[in-house]
Design a protein around this motif. Structure first.
Motif, mmCIF file in Angstrom:
data_model
loop_
_atom_site.group_PDB
_atom_site.id
_atom_site.type_symbol
_atom_site.label_atom_id
_atom_site.label_comp_id
_atom_site.label_asym_id
_atom_site.label_seq_id
_atom_site.Cartn_x
_atom_site.Cartn_y
_atom_site.Cartn_z
ATOM 1 N N ALA A 87 18.509 9.931 39.464
ATOM 2 C CA ALA A 87 18.015 8.931 40.411
ATOM 3 C C ALA A 87 17.741 7.664 39.622
ATOM 4 O O ALA A 87 17.200 7.712 38.515
ATOM 5 C CB ALA A 87 16.749 9.411 41.113
ATOM 6 N N LEU A 88 18.126 6.530 40.171
ATOM 7 C CA LEU A 88 17.926 5.246 39.511
ATOM 8 C C LEU A 88 17.141 4.333 40.431
ATOM 9 O O LEU A 88 17.472 4.185 41.612
ATOM 10 C CB LEU A 88 19.280 4.605 39.183
ATOM 11 C CG LEU A 88 19.235 3.243 38.476
ATOM 12 C CD1 LEU A 88 18.598 3.365 37.101
ATOM 13 C CD2 LEU A 88 20.646 2.653 38.365
ATOM 14 N N ALA A 89 16.069 3.745 39.893
ATOM 15 C CA ALA A 89 15.266 2.772 40.630
ATOM 16 C C ALA A 89 15.322 1.434 39.906
ATOM 17 O O ALA A 89 15.343 1.388 38.670
ATOM 18 C CB ALA A 89 13.821 3.248 40.749
ATOM 19 N N ARG A 90 15.326 0.356 40.674
ATOM 20 C CA ARG A 90 15.458 -0.994 40.112
ATOM 21 C C ARG A 90 14.532 -1.937 40.873
ATOM 22 O O ARG A 90 14.505 -1.941 42.096
ATOM 23 C CB ARG A 90 16.910 -1.441 40.281
ATOM 24 C CG ARG A 90 17.205 -2.871 39.903
ATOM 25 C CD ARG A 90 18.676 -3.205 40.194
ATOM 26 N NE ARG A 90 18.927 -3.337 41.614
ATOM 27 C CZ ARG A 90 20.154 -3.396 42.173
ATOM 28 N NH1 ARG A 90 21.226 -3.279 41.411
ATOM 29 N NH2 ARG A 90 20.293 -3.530 43.478
ATOM 30 N N SER A 91 13.782 -2.742 40.135
ATOM 31 C CA SER A 91 12.958 -3.780 40.757
ATOM 32 C C SER A 91 13.247 -5.104 40.064
ATOM 33 O O SER A 91 13.401 -5.156 38.837
ATOM 34 C CB SER A 91 11.469 -3.442 40.688
ATOM 35 O OG SER A 91 11.033 -3.319 39.353
#
Length: 292
Positions: A87-91
């Motif tokens: 899973a990849l999260a980006r802000s």
């Protein structure tokens, strides 16, 4: 579509960055490819330009990774994608002169991957790319016809020094000569000069919390396409791709050439973009220039 100052992304279509603006210009190169919006996981890569998140590989399979062909979701200020094994999260947060992009990759401890912020830039033929002189630069077999020397039998890459590994001037982005070649340079820092405009990119990954430097090999991958790709209708685009990894294809990565998720199950990294580069052109005072 979602936007913050300077950056626009398209979560519904692979999380692609569709705009990266600084005053007076758009940095990202684009081409009209309607089929880009209809891709599904496992499809061959459709190059529409912009910036694509490529993970867990760039070349090889799946083609350009498993994130660009999946819909992303947005929760508050964070965009997420779920791949087959990660899973990849980006802000994205605007700063006074650019942006910070913070990533968190969640996967099983020991998960090996290559990641690239596959940015294709729209640059003039007078533009140049600056990275620390003497940095180790890997060339891959597509460079062989350009070198004027025999490619070592069976070698997956050869190593030279930036900016002219084996005499190939990768920092020069024109004139168009019908060639296309990529490289991986071992540095966290890169800066594009195009007239009076500057775009600097810096990648940093967590240190000891992520298992030490061997688990986070930071690089910048230039892709110098001077109207040489794709055939039979080539275009002109310039890739400047911050990476975790030292090769493009995870399948051929040795122990220290791919990134690895630490025991915590999370690996964090930050990409910093700024239009306030300190690098003069041409550099005149070494002590003021981080790229020489």
């Amino acid at each position: 579509m979602t936007a913050v100052p300077a950056i626009t992304t398209d979560p519904a279509h692979g999380g692609r960055w569709t705009s990266l603006r600084s005053p007076g210009r758009e940095w990202l190169w684009h081409r009209p490819v309607p089929e880009r919006d209809k891709v599904a996981p496992g499809d061959a890569f459709v190059d529409a330009g912009g910036l694509e998140e490529c993970i867990p590989t760039v070349r090889g399979l799946p083609d350009h990774g498993d994130a660009w062909s999946r819909p992303w979701t947005r929760t508050g200020d964070t965009e997420h994608v779920q791949g087959d094994s990660f899973a990849l999260a980006r802000s994205i947060r605007a700063t006074a002169d650019g942006a910070h992009v913070d990533y968190t990759l969640t996967a099983q401890p020991g998960f090996r991957f290559i990641w690239a912020a596959h940015a294709l830039l729209d640059l003039s033929r007078q533009a140049s790319l600056h990275m620390p002189a003497g940095a180790s630069a890997r060339l891959f077999p597509e460079a062989a016809p350009l070198l004027g020397e025999t490619w070592p039998a069976g070698a997956p890459w050869i190593t030279g020094r930036w900016p002219t590994p084996h005499g190939l001037p990768l920092d020069r982005l024109g004139p168009d000569d019908g060639t296309a070649v990529g490289a991986v340079v071992e540095t966290p820092l890169g800066c594009v000069h195009d007239g009076h405009d500057r775009l600097a990119l810096e990648l940093r990954a967590d240190g000891e919390a992520n298992g030490g430097a061997e688990s986070r090999p930071v690089s910048i991958a230039p892709w110098r396409n001077l109207a040489g790709y794709p055939q039979p209708h080539p275009s002109r685009s310039t890739g400047v791709e911050p990476m975790l990894g030292r090769v493009f294809d995870l399948a051929g990565a040795g122990p220290a050439e791919a990134a690895r998720v630490p025991a915590s199950g999370e690996l964090r990294r930050r990409l910093t973009l700024t239009a306030a580069c300190r690098c003069p052109s041409p550099p005149t005072h070494k002590e003021h220039c981080p790229w020489t």
